[in-house]
Motif scaffolding. Sequence first.
Motif: not given
Length: 320
Positions: A24-25, A92-96, A273-276
């Motif tokens: 992530m990020g 989304l994961v790549a950019n956090g 994976i990231t907040p939703g």
Amino acid sequence: MRRELSLEIVRVTELAALASARWMGKGMKNEADGAATSAMRKMFDSVPIHGTVVIGEGEMDEAPMLYIGEKVGNGQGCEVDVAVDPVEGTELVANGLNHALAVIAIADKGQLLHAPDMYMEKLACGPMLKGRLSLDDPLHETIRKAAYHLNKEIGDITVSILDRERHAEHIRILRELGVRIKLLSAGDVAGAIATAFQESGVDLYVGSGGAPEGVLAAAALYCLEGELQGRLMPLDEEDHKRCQAMGIVDPHKILYMKDMVGDDDVIFAATGITPGDFVSGVRFLPNQRAETESIVMRAATKTIRYIKSSHYMPSKIEMM
């Protein structure tokens, strides 16, 4: 399908989410997707099903694993169709950014639509609008009907749509109507599912996105008593042939829930994976632990479970 499968497939989405979240990020979407795909494929070996991937990472010559037609599971239990998206929202994961998910849907063999990898026009809504809207209606009429049935002013309706150039006309109409717009940078499945959760504040999802993602969202909305209508968007004669090869005689007709997920049992699971809007993302904690939050739903019982898990990472890394 056995109800125990609900918890079995959550273990699969959890491991995929943990594997992807480590990227992530970092600006490396392919690595995030590859890690999740590998983890998901390995964990499937312990799931008691005779599974066939009908929506996955691509055709056999395009994907090394979780390709369409691949057999998954340990060979015990029932025969099922399997639809997967190891990372729904790689950018989304790549950019956090928020709303990335690891997603699986399973249904009895022959129930899930073998959706070709092309765009699908979509209209998604929650239970209060189910059966009251039509993808054939002009967008302004859809908004008017939604406001009427929800007993809301048009200006209080919130519509979610992917922020894409192809949606410029949709966005122009929505702005002229004065509705609230939630522009999504990615996250086609999460965007459609959000309509069934009042806490998301989203009333409708409109526009076009991937057809495979449409089937995954339809599986979730079927469990949530919401609705997704879709229509494939073939670009040329080759796309038409692909549709017919998958059993879709008329690719321009509206696809309803029964066309995409059948009318039998469906199990859907997603781990953040990231907040939703409806699950939080992976959190890496001290002492080599990580926390995940998942949602798992079953259509036959209308049961919705939220599962928060704490994982000891050294025991997980060997499975990734």
